[in-house]
Motif scaffolding. Sequence first.
Motif, short mmCIF file in Angstrom:
data_model
loop_
_atom_site.label_atom_id
_atom_site.label_comp_id
_atom_site.label_asym_id
_atom_site.label_seq_id
_atom_site.Cartn_x
_atom_site.Cartn_y
_atom_site.Cartn_z
N GLU A 1 -4.55 -7.33 -7.53
CA GLU A 1 -5.54 -7.40 -8.61
C GLU A 1 -6.94 -7.70 -8.09
O GLU A 1 -7.91 -7.59 -8.83
CB GLU A 1 -5.13 -8.46 -9.65
N LEU A 2 -7.04 -8.12 -6.83
CA LEU A 2 -8.37 -8.35 -6.24
C LEU A 2 -9.24 -7.10 -6.34
O LEU A 2 -10.44 -7.18 -6.53
CB LEU A 2 -8.25 -8.76 -4.77
N VAL A 3 -8.62 -5.94 -6.19
CA VAL A 3 -9.37 -4.68 -6.25
C VAL A 3 -9.52 -4.20 -7.68
O VAL A 3 -10.62 -3.89 -8.13
CB VAL A 3 -8.68 -3.59 -5.39
N ARG A 4 -8.42 -4.15 -8.40
CA ARG A 4 -8.47 -3.50 -9.71
C ARG A 4 -8.68 -4.46 -10.87
O ARG A 4 -8.88 -4.03 -12.00
CB ARG A 4 -7.20 -2.67 -9.92
N GLY A 5 -8.66 -5.77 -10.61
CA GLY A 5 -8.84 -6.75 -11.67
C GLY A 5 -10.31 -7.10 -11.89
O GLY A 5 -11.22 -6.49 -11.33
N ALA B 1 -14.34 0.31 -4.89
CA ALA B 1 -12.93 0.46 -4.51
C ALA B 1 -12.02 0.64 -5.72
O ALA B 1 -11.01 1.33 -5.64
CB ALA B 1 -12.49 -0.76 -3.70
N ARG B 2 -12.38 0.01 -6.83
CA ARG B 2 -11.55 0.11 -8.02
C ARG B 2 -11.47 1.56 -8.51
O ARG B 2 -10.47 1.97 -9.09
CB ARG B 2 -12.13 -0.84 -9.06
N GLN B 3 -12.53 2.33 -8.27
CA GLN B 3 -12.55 3.73 -8.72
C GLN B 3 -12.06 4.68 -7.64
O GLN B 3 -12.00 5.89 -7.83
CB GLN B 3 -13.99 4.14 -9.09
N TYR B 4 -11.76 4.13 -6.49
CA TYR B 4 -11.57 4.98 -5.31
C TYR B 4 -10.10 5.15 -4.99
O TYR B 4 -9.38 4.18 -4.75
CB TYR B 4 -12.29 4.36 -4.12
N GLY B 5 -9.66 6.38 -4.99
CA GLY B 5 -8.41 6.74 -4.34
C GLY B 5 -7.15 6.11 -4.88
O GLY B 5 -7.05 5.64 -6.00
N SER B 6 -6.18 6.10 -4.01
CA SER B 6 -4.80 5.79 -4.38
C SER B 6 -4.53 4.29 -4.32
O SER B 6 -5.33 3.50 -3.81
CB SER B 6 -3.87 6.48 -3.38
N GLN B 7 -3.36 3.93 -4.82
CA GLN B 7 -2.91 2.54 -4.68
C GLN B 7 -2.76 2.18 -3.21
O GLN B 7 -3.01 1.05 -2.82
CB GLN B 7 -1.58 2.36 -5.40
N GLY B 8 -2.36 3.14 -2.41
CA GLY B 8 -2.21 2.89 -0.97
C GLY B 8 -3.53 2.47 -0.34
O GLY B 8 -3.56 1.55 0.48
N GLN B 9 -4.63 3.12 -0.73
CA GLN B 9 -5.93 2.75 -0.19
C GLN B 9 -6.36 1.36 -0.67
O GLN B 9 -6.95 0.59 0.08
CB GLN B 9 -6.97 3.81 -0.58
N GLN B 10 -6.04 1.06 -1.92
CA GLN B 10 -6.36 -0.28 -2.44
C GLN B 10 -5.54 -1.34 -1.71
O GLN B 10 -6.03 -2.43 -1.42
CB GLN B 10 -6.11 -0.33 -3.95
N LEU C 1 -4.92 -5.79 2.27
CA LEU C 1 -4.33 -6.20 3.54
C LEU C 1 -5.43 -6.56 4.54
O LEU C 1 -5.34 -7.58 5.24
CB LEU C 1 -3.45 -5.08 4.09
N ALA C 2 -6.50 -5.76 4.60
CA ALA C 2 -7.63 -6.06 5.48
C ALA C 2 -8.28 -7.38 5.12
O ALA C 2 -8.66 -8.17 6.00
CB ALA C 2 -8.66 -4.92 5.42
N LEU C 3 -8.41 -7.65 3.82
CA LEU C 3 -9.00 -8.93 3.38
C LEU C 3 -8.16 -10.11 3.85
O LEU C 3 -8.68 -11.12 4.32
CB LEU C 3 -9.11 -8.96 1.85
N LYS C 4 -6.85 -9.98 3.70
CA LYS C 4 -5.97 -11.09 4.05
C LYS C 4 -5.95 -11.34 5.57
O LYS C 4 -5.95 -12.48 6.02
CB LYS C 4 -4.55 -10.82 3.53
N LEU C 5 -5.94 -10.25 6.34
CA LEU C 5 -5.98 -10.41 7.80
C LEU C 5 -7.32 -11.01 8.23
O LEU C 5 -7.38 -11.82 9.17
CB LEU C 5 -5.75 -9.05 8.48
N ALA C 6 -8.39 -10.64 7.52
CA ALA C 6 -9.71 -11.22 7.81
C ALA C 6 -9.74 -12.71 7.48
O ALA C 6 -10.33 -13.51 8.22
CB ALA C 6 -10.78 -10.48 7.03
N GLU C 7 -9.12 -13.10 6.38
CA GLU C 7 -9.03 -14.53 6.02
C GLU C 7 -8.34 -15.31 7.14
O GLU C 7 -8.82 -16.37 7.55
CB GLU C 7 -8.20 -14.70 4.75
N LEU C 8 -7.20 -14.79 7.59
CA LEU C 8 -6.47 -15.46 8.67
C LEU C 8 -7.36 -15.64 9.89
O LEU C 8 -7.44 -16.73 10.48
CB LEU C 8 -5.25 -14.62 9.07
N GLN C 9 -8.04 -14.57 10.29
CA GLN C 9 -8.87 -14.60 11.50
C GLN C 9 -10.04 -15.56 11.34
O GLN C 9 -10.35 -16.34 12.24
CB GLN C 9 -9.38 -13.19 11.82
N LEU C 10 -10.69 -15.54 10.17
CA LEU C 10 -11.85 -16.39 9.95
C LEU C 10 -11.46 -17.87 9.94
O LEU C 10 -12.13 -18.70 10.56
CB LEU C 10 -12.56 -16.01 8.65
N ILE C 11 -10.38 -18.19 9.24
CA ILE C 11 -9.93 -19.60 9.22
C ILE C 11 -9.59 -20.06 10.63
O ILE C 11 -9.95 -21.16 11.06
CB ILE C 11 -8.74 -19.79 8.26
#
Length: 376
Positions: A123-127, A280-289, A294-304
């Motif tokens: 929901e981060l993307v589409r909410g 991003a909400r208007q862009y492409g497939s669920q796979g792209q979202q 996934l990129a956001l979550k991996l970035a969170e891990l790396q930044l913390i």
Amino acid sequence: MYLKTLHLRQFRNYQDQKVEFAAAKTILVGNNAQGKSNLLEAVELLATLRSHRMGRDRDLVKEGESTAQINATLERFSGVSELTLTLRRQSRRSVAINGETVRRQMDFLGILNAVEFSSLDLELVRGGPDGRRNWLDTLLIQLEPVYAHLLHQYHQVLRQRNAFLKRHLEAPAKSLQSELAIWDAQLVTAGTRVIRRRDRAIQRLAPIAAAWHASISGSTEVLEIKYAPNISGEENQPGEIEQAFLGKIQQRFIAELNQGTTLVGPHRDEIELSINQTPARQYGSQGQQRTLVLALKLAELQLIEEVVKEPPLLLLDDVLAELDPYRQNQLLDTIQDRFQTLITTTHLGSFDSQWLKSSQILFVKAGEISFPAAIS
């Protein structure tokens, strides 16, 4: 950091359950509504004092009980800490470190760090923007524990200002201007602190997330993350932000009086996510979202990890079923044994034999956990 034990008493559907973690990766297996997510939620509460699933403490206490308690033993480079969070149905929660009650909850934050990734995160993307604000605030609380105090201060002033506006819905505008100016000044001061920290966090996170996104998408897509404060403008110095903030409040004065609510401030901020310059909400497939999240979550891990100088825990709540095999592999390959990881799943089919051999597997049923020997 390594979570050695977790003890749940009267928390959610657990009566009295202790878990000893025996491997870097723990897979919690069970049908839906058995308590797998509740265990991850307990860890999230210790890390952030927030639950992304429930807002009220009384909903976290087991039915028929007055209190719930979460205890954990955490090992870090600096030593071992015993953490305790006590939740009460009728009164305030309390926290303790090594058996000593901590008066300021802010001092409890930052001891355990964790990143949660659940199916709700899609929901981060589409909410709506409130979900993105909550996500950023939860990250910030771990990067800068003082932020929890600053955010609380802002929301306290916001509630009081809104109450004032509601009480004076019918009053003439001129008679309210000087009295409202007192609340305006407090809102601007508290809000500016929130805005500056949100802006700084996005500036640090955005390039890391973009690099992960390029890796997962095979460099075919460009992810951009921008912080769009409700006050707008390009200001980044405290004085400039305050001036722009105050100017916009004065601009919306009549509209706020008519609606009886505050229309300006960080409670209305947006975090803009775009792929190849398209929202991003208007862009492409669920796979792209899903790639984006996934990129956001991996970035969170790396930044913390960069900020606290230790890898945080990773909590994966039934998320593998939401990812296709390629994205599952990207995530599992990144984890390996770098992050202590707790994963919930209804079946073990998503994991290869090597992963299963190196993981502790626990079975969850009706708030009870069975402990088969770790697979080796």
